[in-house]
Design a protein around this motif. Structure first.
Motif, PDB file in Angstrom:
ATOM      1  N   GLY A  65       0.796  -1.214   0.000  1.00 50.31           N
ATOM      2  CA  GLY A  65       0.000   0.000   0.000  1.00 50.31           C
ATOM      3  C   GLY A  65       0.830   1.266   0.000  1.00 50.31           C
ATOM      4  O   GLY A  65       0.315   2.357  -0.248  1.00 50.31           O
ATOM      5  N   ARG A  66       2.130   1.137   0.286  1.00 46.24           N
ATOM      6  CA  ARG A  66       3.013   2.307   0.305  1.00 46.24           C
ATOM      7  C   ARG A  66       4.067   2.249  -0.795  1.00 46.24           C
ATOM      8  O   ARG A  66       4.455   3.277  -1.343  1.00 46.24           O
ATOM      9  N   PHE A  67       4.539   1.064  -1.116  1.00 45.31           N
ATOM     10  CA  PHE A  67       5.582   0.877  -2.122  1.00 45.31           C
ATOM     11  C   PHE A  67       4.991   0.236  -3.368  1.00 45.31           C
ATOM     12  O   PHE A  67       4.062  -0.566  -3.286  1.00 45.31           O
ATOM     13  N   THR A  68       5.561   0.592  -4.512  1.00 46.33           N
ATOM     14  CA  THR A  68       5.131   0.000  -5.778  1.00 46.33           C
ATOM     15  C   THR A  68       6.358  -0.386  -6.592  1.00 46.33           C
ATOM     16  O   THR A  68       7.223   0.452  -6.845  1.00 46.33           O
ATOM     17  N   ILE A  69       6.411  -1.638  -7.004  1.00 44.35           N
ATOM     18  CA  ILE A  69       7.481  -2.091  -7.883  1.00 44.35           C
ATOM     19  C   ILE A  69       6.959  -2.102  -9.309  1.00 44.35           C
ATOM     20  O   ILE A  69       5.801  -2.473  -9.562  1.00 44.35           O
ATOM     21  N   SER A  70       7.800  -1.667 -10.224  1.00 44.68           N
ATOM     22  CA  SER A  70       7.418  -1.681 -11.631  1.00 44.68           C
ATOM     23  C   SER A  70       8.675  -1.910 -12.455  1.00 44.68           C
ATOM     24  O   SER A  70       9.787  -1.786 -11.953  1.00 44.68           O
TER      25      SER A  70
END
Length: 123
Positions: A65-70
């Motif tokens: 909910g706080r970090f996003t990997i792409s």
């Protein structure tokens, strides 16, 4: 495969940072990428992972909910967007690549590691 991580720095609690990891060499052999972190005196822990073929992502509960990997396959680059940072997120962050399927959250599933980039979150 060589991995080069960047983007770390000092940020206040509640702030954001984006980490980048560029892969070079035999990049076609990578099955997926991951981010781990290691705080002083603690073991390296899983943060997030990405499977290239499907785009499926995985997260540790502590960052969900706080970090996003792409990832950008064409650029052989994986990113970690970190929002709402907390002091407990302070650590050296490592990117890693794996050449085969496995348990994404364990360090032993990864074959290649970057040098790490330091993230410091002040309160």
């Amino acid at each position: 495969v060589q991995l080069q991580a960047s983007g770390g720095g000092l940020v206040q609690a509640g702030g954001s940072l984006r980490l980048s990891c560029v892969a070079s060499g035999r990049t076609f052999s990578t099955y997926g990428m991951g981010w781990f972190r290691q705080a002083p005196g603690k073991e390296r822990e899983f943060v997030a992972a990405l499977r290239w073929s499907s785009g499926i992502t995985y997260y540790a509960d502590s960052v969900k909910g706080r970090f996003t990997i792409s990832g950008d396959n064409a650029k052989n680059t994986v990113y970690l967007q970190m929002n709402s940072l907390k002091p407990e997120d302070t650590a050296v962050y490592y990117c890693a690549a794996r050449a085969r399927a496995g348990v994404v959250s364990t360090t032993t599933s990864y074959d290649y590691w970057g040098q790490g980039t330091l993230v410091t979150v002040s309160s």
